[in-house]
Scaffold this motif. Sequence first.
Motif, short mmCIF file in Angstrom:
data_model
loop_
_atom_site.label_atom_id
_atom_site.label_comp_id
_atom_site.label_asym_id
_atom_site.label_seq_id
_atom_site.Cartn_x
_atom_site.Cartn_y
_atom_site.Cartn_z
N ARG A 1 -137.71 -29.05 4.12
CA ARG A 1 -137.17 -28.04 5.04
C ARG A 1 -138.33 -27.33 5.75
O ARG A 1 -139.28 -26.89 5.09
CB ARG A 1 -136.32 -27.02 4.28
CG ARG A 1 -135.70 -25.94 5.15
CD ARG A 1 -134.82 -25.02 4.31
NE ARG A 1 -135.60 -24.19 3.39
CZ ARG A 1 -136.04 -22.97 3.67
NH1 ARG A 1 -135.79 -22.43 4.87
NH2 ARG A 1 -136.72 -22.28 2.78
N THR B 1 -134.46 -30.21 8.83
CA THR B 1 -134.23 -30.59 7.44
C THR B 1 -134.02 -32.09 7.36
O THR B 1 -133.25 -32.66 8.15
CB THR B 1 -132.98 -29.87 6.88
OG1 THR B 1 -133.17 -28.46 6.98
CG2 THR B 1 -132.72 -30.27 5.44
N SER C 1 -133.26 -24.60 9.28
CA SER C 1 -132.41 -24.32 8.12
C SER C 1 -132.98 -23.16 7.31
O SER C 1 -134.19 -23.02 7.15
CB SER C 1 -132.32 -25.57 7.23
OG SER C 1 -131.61 -25.30 6.06
N VAL D 1 -131.72 -24.78 1.32
CA VAL D 1 -131.19 -26.08 0.92
C VAL D 1 -130.96 -26.07 -0.59
O VAL D 1 -131.62 -25.32 -1.32
CB VAL D 1 -132.14 -27.24 1.30
CG1 VAL D 1 -132.33 -27.32 2.81
CG2 VAL D 1 -133.49 -27.10 0.61
N TRP E 1 -126.91 -27.35 2.91
CA TRP E 1 -127.92 -26.57 3.62
C TRP E 1 -127.21 -25.65 4.63
O TRP E 1 -126.10 -25.92 5.07
CB TRP E 1 -128.94 -27.46 4.31
CG TRP E 1 -128.45 -28.23 5.52
CD1 TRP E 1 -128.68 -27.93 6.83
CD2 TRP E 1 -127.67 -29.44 5.52
NE1 TRP E 1 -128.09 -28.86 7.65
CE2 TRP E 1 -127.47 -29.80 6.87
CE3 TRP E 1 -127.12 -30.24 4.53
CZ2 TRP E 1 -126.75 -30.93 7.25
CZ3 TRP E 1 -126.38 -31.36 4.90
CH2 TRP E 1 -126.20 -31.70 6.24
#
Length: 557
Positions: free
Chosen positions: A11, A16, A38, A41, A52
């Motif tokens: 990430r 991601t 993101s 996660v 996520w």
Amino acid sequence: MAPPSPVLAVRGSNGTLLLSGPPNCDEYSSFQRDNGKSRFVAFSKDGSLFGWCSGDKVSVVRVADGTLVQSLDLPKTALLEFSPLGTVLATWQPYTKTQDNPQGDANLQLWDLNSGTCLKTFYQKKVQGWCPNWSDDEKIAVRNVNNELHFFENNDFNTIANKLHLQKVSEFVLSPGPQPSKVAVYVPGSKGAPSVTMLWNNKATAVLVTASVEVDKSGASYYGEQTLQYLSINGETAVVQLPKNGPIYDVTWSPSSSEFCVVYGFMPAKATVFNQKCDPVFDFGTGPRNAAFYSPQGHILVLAGFGNLRGQMEVWDVKKYKQVGKPQAPDSTHFSWCPDGEHIVTATCSPRLRVSNGYKIWHYTGTVLHKEDTPEGAELWEVLWQPFPDGTFPERPIKYQAAPSELGSTEAKPTQAYRPPALRNKPATASSKLHEEEPPQNLKPSSGGDKQMSKTALKNQKKREAKKAAKQEIKSDAPQVQSDSTSTCPASAASTTPTCGDPETDKKIKNLKKKLKAIEQLKEQQAAGKPLEKNQVEKMQKEAQLLQELDDLELGV
């Protein structure tokens, strides 16, 4: 059937993605990269689900084929976590209130992953302890609400099945493993009471409690004071005796639950393995380290120095207590074992370090198998291995030969300690060292019955030394007899080695000193990372016994 290959979630500011498992580390074909930034996660406990939050929504997919399980319209979500069986998804967003809504909205949501419906919402203002704590079978879930524990059963969060009324409950940890579940609870005392960290072992038979206070009343440390307590479910308690003063950097249980490792003391820090009786089993000596990581199978232990240290890692076979390697990962902010027990990942992540971001995948022997540097202007935020159920990856024989790789190894080269210019052309002495380095030593009793010296033995040794010193003083005060140049013992007169007058005893003393000198050489080899044979380790274990024998023989010298 070959075991599966774990994937690695990555990430960062570039999005991601999932990577296929080592050693190839290619982009995982079943997962479509999300180019959004993101926020968080997470994998389910068995690794079958991946979720996520992208800033627009929360997504959950099946890792095996990438099929979408749920997509939830939750743009403000900052944290998420799966229940142990993957039936419930918990999401959390920062608590906010406005003039129009002074009470604010419930910011903790619990979602049924099968139907996508919201099971329950709660107000959870603090991020610490935000997620309910589930038992492994999900029959029990616990929340800390206004300093009391609320228990729920079978994921029915509309009914509080039980409450634990303890005044001002601060921390709690539910035990892992099968029923019956147990809960460890901390209730602070008066002002200035310590903060605690509680750690269950895998079998839920004992808890290690690290207690920290900000001020050391003795004045010995500017950084406060820490202690480590052992609590067993059968009622046994003990304070873990740490022989070096200073902070406790890390405490970790072996996956077998029979031992634990502690990294502690002012730098260079010590690391020691203790058994369930809190007796030391093996002392790794001193070194630049502040963390310890057992492999998922428990057969390998990595001691590492990250953060403000230089990233030195020591890889140990904990069955033979033999060093496998000593690689270096400078500027690392993250370390984690792959579930297969063969590979590890180290990473330099933002915001801890905003330059030189990237990650490396290693074989535990010190070989770098894959390296990825984050492009200029981009940031890496997190890397996370896909977990697997216990027993998926069996323990493999430990290798001491570095695994082949085009990227090679980062084995640390031996370096000499800094010495001031005035001392560089002089032999090294104890007073010229910045600190005394301690080599590793096995503290477990050997099959021959050799043990670490007891308090009584140490006390008796001090008495013998005092008696010996008194005899020496008496001899020095006695009148000296002038000997003629034609003495009957010219060899004794010329010798610089003191004797007791008995040739047989002198011979024994000489042999003991020779053995002790050999042990010192073995210690130096071990400290330099050279593996020792079994018979050499057994020789080192007899050092205390040899010293006592030497003291007894030298009383009349």
